[in-house]
Motif scaffolding. Sequence first.
Motif, PDB file in Angstrom:
ATOM      1  N   TYR A  58      14.618  -5.770 -31.353  1.00 37.82           N
ATOM      2  CA  TYR A  58      14.318  -7.104 -30.829  1.00 37.82           C
ATOM      3  C   TYR A  58      14.944  -7.260 -29.455  1.00 37.82           C
ATOM      4  N   TRP A  59      14.258  -7.989 -28.570  1.00 36.50           N
ATOM      5  CA  TRP A  59      14.790  -8.246 -27.242  1.00 36.50           C
ATOM      6  C   TRP A  59      14.144  -9.500 -26.667  1.00 36.50           C
ATOM      7  N   VAL A  60      14.687  -9.981 -25.554  1.00 34.00           N
ATOM      8  CA  VAL A  60      14.093 -11.126 -24.857  1.00 34.00           C
ATOM      9  C   VAL A  60      13.361 -10.599 -23.628  1.00 34.00           C
ATOM     10  N   GLU A  61      12.095 -10.924 -23.530  1.00 36.36           N
ATOM     11  CA  GLU A  61      11.261 -10.439 -22.421  1.00 36.36           C
ATOM     12  C   GLU A  61      11.033 -11.558 -21.414  1.00 36.36           C
ATOM     13  N   ASN A  62      11.211 -11.218 -20.143  1.00 39.93           N
ATOM     14  CA  ASN A  62      10.819 -12.131 -19.076  1.00 39.93           C
ATOM     15  C   ASN A  62      10.382 -11.312 -17.877  1.00 39.93           C
ATOM     16  N   SER A  63       9.742 -11.948 -16.929  1.00 43.76           N
ATOM     17  CA  SER A  63       9.195 -11.235 -15.777  1.00 43.76           C
ATOM     18  C   SER A  63      10.179 -11.258 -14.621  1.00 43.76           C
ATOM     19  N   GLN A  64      11.251 -10.505 -14.770  1.00 43.45           N
ATOM     20  CA  GLN A  64      12.235 -10.417 -13.707  1.00 43.45           C
ATOM     21  C   GLN A  64      12.155  -9.042 -13.060  1.00 43.45           C
ATOM     22  N   LYS A  65      12.527  -8.966 -11.797  1.00 43.47           N
ATOM     23  CA  LYS A  65      12.524  -7.679 -11.109  1.00 43.47           C
ATOM     24  C   LYS A  65      13.868  -6.982 -11.222  1.00 43.47           C
ATOM     25  N   ARG A  66      14.930  -7.752 -11.448  1.00 44.32           N
ATOM     26  CA  ARG A  66      16.248  -7.147 -11.608  1.00 44.32           C
ATOM     27  C   ARG A  66      16.356  -6.538 -12.993  1.00 44.32           C
ATOM     28  N   TYR A  67      16.778  -5.308 -13.043  1.00 47.01           N
ATOM     29  CA  TYR A  67      16.865  -4.599 -14.307  1.00 47.01           C
ATOM     30  C   TYR A  67      18.305  -4.558 -14.811  1.00 47.01           C
ATOM     31  N   VAL A  68      18.479  -4.858 -16.089  1.00 41.55           N
ATOM     32  CA  VAL A  68      19.789  -4.757 -16.732  1.00 41.55           C
ATOM     33  C   VAL A  68      19.715  -3.595 -17.718  1.00 41.55           C
ATOM     34  N   PRO A  69      20.479  -2.524 -17.489  1.00 47.39           N
ATOM     35  CA  PRO A  69      20.382  -1.325 -18.338  1.00 47.39           C
ATOM     36  C   PRO A  69      20.848  -1.566 -19.772  1.00 47.39           C
ATOM     37  N   TYR A  70      20.163  -0.914 -20.709  1.00 45.14           N
ATOM     38  CA  TYR A  70      20.549  -0.916 -22.112  1.00 45.14           C
ATOM     39  C   TYR A  70      20.368   0.488 -22.663  1.00 45.14           C
ATOM     40  N   ALA A  71      21.245   0.874 -23.580  1.00 40.08           N
ATOM     41  CA  ALA A  71      21.171   2.199 -24.178  1.00 40.08           C
ATOM     42  C   ALA A  71      19.806   2.421 -24.828  1.00 40.08           C
ATOM     43  N   GLU A  72      19.290   3.620 -24.653  1.00 37.29           N
ATOM     44  CA  GLU A  72      18.005   4.091 -25.175  1.00 37.29           C
ATOM     45  C   GLU A  72      16.804   3.642 -24.345  1.00 37.29           C
ATOM     46  N   ASP A  73      17.022   2.923 -23.253  1.00 32.47           N
ATOM     47  CA  ASP A  73      15.917   2.609 -22.347  1.00 32.47           C
ATOM     48  C   ASP A  73      15.475   3.882 -21.626  1.00 32.47           C
ATOM     49  N   SER A  74      14.178   4.051 -21.467  1.00 30.62           N
ATOM     50  CA  SER A  74      13.637   5.127 -20.638  1.00 30.62           C
ATOM     51  C   SER A  74      13.308   4.524 -19.278  1.00 30.62           C
ATOM     52  N   VAL A  75      13.830   5.123 -18.204  1.00 35.39           N
ATOM     53  CA  VAL A  75      13.696   4.531 -16.873  1.00 35.39           C
ATOM     54  C   VAL A  75      13.316   5.591 -15.841  1.00 35.39           C
ATOM     55  N   LEU A  76      12.793   5.111 -14.717  1.00 32.12           N
ATOM     56  CA  LEU A  76      12.515   5.971 -13.575  1.00 32.12           C
ATOM     57  C   LEU A  76      13.639   5.783 -12.564  1.00 32.12           C
ATOM     58  N   GLY A  77      14.315   6.869 -12.232  1.00 29.43           N
ATOM     59  CA  GLY A  77      15.426   6.793 -11.302  1.00 29.43           C
ATOM     60  C   GLY A  77      15.181   7.618 -10.055  1.00 29.43           C
ATOM     61  N   ILE A  78      15.898   7.280  -8.991  1.00 32.60           N
ATOM     62  CA  ILE A  78      15.804   8.010  -7.733  1.00 32.60           C
ATOM     63  C   ILE A  78      17.184   8.583  -7.419  1.00 32.60           C
ATOM     64  N   VAL A  79      17.250   9.890  -7.248  1.00 29.30           N
ATOM     65  CA  VAL A  79      18.520  10.554  -6.945  1.00 29.30           C
ATOM     66  C   VAL A  79      18.973  10.151  -5.542  1.00 29.30           C
ATOM     67  N   VAL A  80      20.196   9.632  -5.443  1.00 30.26           N
ATOM     68  CA  VAL A  80      20.718   9.197  -4.144  1.00 30.26           C
ATOM     69  C   VAL A  80      21.912  10.031  -3.677  1.00 30.26           C
ATOM     70  N   ASP A  81      22.493  10.816  -4.595  1.00 25.93           N
ATOM     71  CA  ASP A  81      23.613  11.676  -4.197  1.00 25.93           C
ATOM     72  C   ASP A  81      23.811  12.748  -5.256  1.00 25.93           C
ATOM     73  N   SER A  82      24.363  13.877  -4.827  1.00 20.17           N
ATOM     74  CA  SER A  82      24.623  14.994  -5.736  1.00 20.17           C
ATOM     75  C   SER A  82      26.089  15.391  -5.627  1.00 20.17           C
ATOM     76  N   ARG A  83      26.768  15.463  -6.791  1.00 22.73           N
ATOM     77  CA  ARG A  83      28.180  15.834  -6.824  1.00 22.73           C
ATOM     78  C   ARG A  83      28.369  17.018  -7.761  1.00 22.73           C
ATOM     79  N   SER A  84      29.589  17.520  -7.823  1.00 24.61           N
ATOM     80  CA  SER A  84      29.827  18.733  -8.605  1.00 24.61           C
ATOM     81  C   SER A  84      29.549  18.544 -10.092  1.00 24.61           C
TER      82      SER A  84
END
Length: 219
Positions: free
Chosen positions: A63-89
């Motif tokens: 269960y969750w609350v759905e609304n049409s917002q552009k700001r994303y709040v992460p939650y465990a088990e969400d599948s997301v599209l990410g953009i790599v911005v830095d690489s570390r060891s």
Amino acid sequence: METKSTSSFTNLVDQSVCPGDVVLDLSKMINHTIKLGGGLRQDCDAISVMKAGRLRFSKPHKYWVENSQKRYVPYAEDSVLGIVVDSRSDNFLVDIKGPTLAFLPVLAFEGGTRRNIPRFEIGTLIYVRVIKANPGMNPELSCTDASGKAAEFGALKDGYMFECTTGQSRMLLSSPTCPVLDALGKKLSFEIAVGLNGRVWVDAASPHTTIVVANAIMN
């Protein structure tokens, strides 16, 4: 987060809810396990709403609350599209449209070892799973499913990525299949990856088909 359910959720599913609304009293729970998604939190014996929207349900028990917002709040088990911005060891820093950057450990891949660390250039688009999203901490990502397999996760090459609201993302991932995607799939051949963070990637054999699919979804 997991707890026990009563009929309260059933009565409120698809109904409008507001911050502060109590949608479940755990003191009256029965033997049915549920999982809480975005917009809900537990305060002692009460499950309450954190943001205005509609209470939604997906099988088997989320269960969750759905609304049409552009700001994303992460939650465990969400599948997301990410953009790599830095690489570390030890990890990659990834933009997932959240309040903070997320990190993807270099070993968070199927069969990941120090000898086969993937090489992602800055700007690489990746499909990942959120595995930790604790308040005040950077979210942790993985390129495997719960069983440790790569599944659909990893770098997305070519294609076209565009953004939409988080509500639209959930609509595209809904079951039964979203009518727009169902209609497009009957006439066109294409690949699509939808992130719950309001990003969508589309790829097809021809740029024309890619544009047609993207425009149909956005409009």
